[in-house]
Write a protein that holds these residues in place. Structure first.
Motif, PDB file in Angstrom:
ATOM      1  N   ASP A   1       0.851  -1.186   0.000  1.00  0.00           N
ATOM      2  CA  ASP A   1       0.000   0.000   0.000  1.00  0.00           C
ATOM      3  C   ASP A   1       0.891   1.243   0.000  1.00  0.00           C
ATOM      4  OD1 ASP A   1      -1.861   1.999   0.338  1.00  0.00           O
ATOM      5  OD2 ASP A   1      -2.858   1.053   2.058  1.00  0.00           O
TER       6      ASP A   1
ATOM      7  N   ASP B   1       0.263   4.280  -0.891  1.00  0.00           N
ATOM      8  CA  ASP B   1      -0.393   5.471  -0.353  1.00  0.00           C
ATOM      9  C   ASP B   1      -0.263   5.524   1.169  1.00  0.00           C
ATOM     10  OD1 ASP B   1      -1.138   6.410  -2.848  1.00  0.00           O
ATOM     11  OD2 ASP B   1      -3.088   5.400  -2.792  1.00  0.00           O
ATOM     12  N   ALA B   2      -0.394   4.378   1.823  1.00  0.00           N
ATOM     13  CA  ALA B   2      -0.260   4.327   3.279  1.00  0.00           C
ATOM     14  C   ALA B   2       1.170   4.666   3.700  1.00  0.00           C
ATOM     15  CB  ALA B   2      -0.658   2.955   3.807  1.00  0.00           C
TER      16      ALA B   2
ATOM     17  N   LEU C   1       3.290   6.518   2.017  1.00  0.00           N
ATOM     18  CA  LEU C   1       3.455   7.949   1.774  1.00  0.00           C
ATOM     19  C   LEU C   1       2.832   8.770   2.909  1.00  0.00           C
ATOM     20  CD1 LEU C   1       4.622   9.991  -0.179  1.00  0.00           C
ATOM     21  CD2 LEU C   1       2.509   9.881  -1.478  1.00  0.00           C
ATOM     22  N   GLN C   2       1.653   8.371   3.373  1.00  0.00           N
ATOM     23  CA  GLN C   2       1.008   9.064   4.503  1.00  0.00           C
ATOM     24  C   GLN C   2       1.854   8.939   5.769  1.00  0.00           C
ATOM     25  OE1 GLN C   2      -2.917   7.338   4.669  1.00  0.00           O
ATOM     26  NE2 GLN C   2      -3.797   8.999   3.456  1.00  0.00           N
ATOM     27  N   ASP C   3       2.399   7.736   6.011  1.00  0.00           N
ATOM     28  CA  ASP C   3       3.265   7.531   7.186  1.00  0.00           C
ATOM     29  C   ASP C   3       4.502   8.416   7.109  1.00  0.00           C
ATOM     30  OD1 ASP C   3       1.503   5.642   8.159  1.00  0.00           O
ATOM     31  OD2 ASP C   3       2.726   3.915   7.550  1.00  0.00           O
ATOM     32  N   CYS C   4       5.075   8.537   5.919  1.00  0.00           N
ATOM     33  CA  CYS C   4       6.260   9.387   5.728  1.00  0.00           C
ATOM     34  C   CYS C   4       5.931  10.851   5.991  1.00  0.00           C
ATOM     35  CB  CYS C   4       6.834   9.215   4.324  1.00  0.00           C
ATOM     36  SG  CYS C   4       7.644   7.613   4.058  1.00  0.00           S
ATOM     37  N   ARG C   5       4.778  11.288   5.510  1.00  0.00           N
ATOM     38  CA  ARG C   5       4.367  12.677   5.752  1.00  0.00           C
ATOM     39  C   ARG C   5       4.131  12.921   7.237  1.00  0.00           C
ATOM     40  NH1 ARG C   5       0.394  12.655   0.691  1.00  0.00           N
ATOM     41  NH2 ARG C   5       1.860  13.349  -0.894  1.00  0.00           N
ATOM     42  N   ALA C   6       3.473  11.971   7.903  1.00  0.00           N
ATOM     43  CA  ALA C   6       3.203  12.112   9.332  1.00  0.00           C
ATOM     44  C   ALA C   6       4.499  12.158  10.140  1.00  0.00           C
ATOM     45  CB  ALA C   6       2.319  10.958   9.820  1.00  0.00           C
TER      46      ALA C   6
END
Length: 165
Positions: free
Chosen positions: A95, A97-98, A100-105
């Motif tokens: 995943d 997208d997940a 990428l979201q974790d990296c942004r967070a």
């Protein structure tokens, strides 16, 4: 852990953490050909040793490390040792997208999903290390760097197949 020490310039030092030895070696060869000084660490523990000894312009962390999840390790780096250093996560994910979201967070500077093309690797590294190349007078340096290989010629053999590249 090994160090490609063609130059000692801190603005050119990159730490690659994790991934199979062959992948690390290929990235080291490509980036070393662009006159980056590349240190490779197989694990988070090896990377900790390198980080105690050297300041890096960029830290690249594999998504899957033998001793820690890559994003979790990168998050710890961001919070503790490398607050101002660009950190890039790379690797395979079910995943993306997940991830990428974790990296942004985690306030990381990017995620490169595999397969990673040479052109994308080089462009991303140049972008993340660009600030380190800025001269005191504000003019950007290293603008006429030559690629270590002729990308157009290389791509003629791969027919645009990113996995093969």
């Amino acid at each position: 852990m090994s160090d490609y020490s063609r130059r000692g310039n801190a603005a050119r030092r990159i730490l690659i953490v994790g991934d199979p030895a062959l992948s690390r070696s290929l990235m080291k060869m490509v980036l070393g050909g662009l006159d980056y000084v590349v240190t490779c660490a197989a694990s988070a523990a090896e990377a900790a040793t390198a980080l105690r000894r050297t300041r890096f312009a960029l830290i690249m962390v594999a998504l899957h490390l033998p001793d820690s999840p890559g994003v979790a390790y990168a998050r710890r780096l961001r919070e503790r040792e490398a607050a101002a250093t660009p950190i890039l996560v790379f690797g395979d994910a079910w995943d993306q997208d997940a991830v990428l979201q974790d990296c942004r967070a985690a306030r990381l500077d990017g995620y490169l999903p595999k397969p990673i093309s040479i052109a994308r690797l080089v462009a991303t590294v140049r972008e993340l290390t660009r600030q380190a190349f800025t001269h005191p007078d504000g003019a950007a340096g290293m603008t006429n760097e030559a690629s270590p290989i002729d990308l157009a010629h290389f791509e003629s053999f791969t027919d645009g197949d990113e996995q093969l590249e």
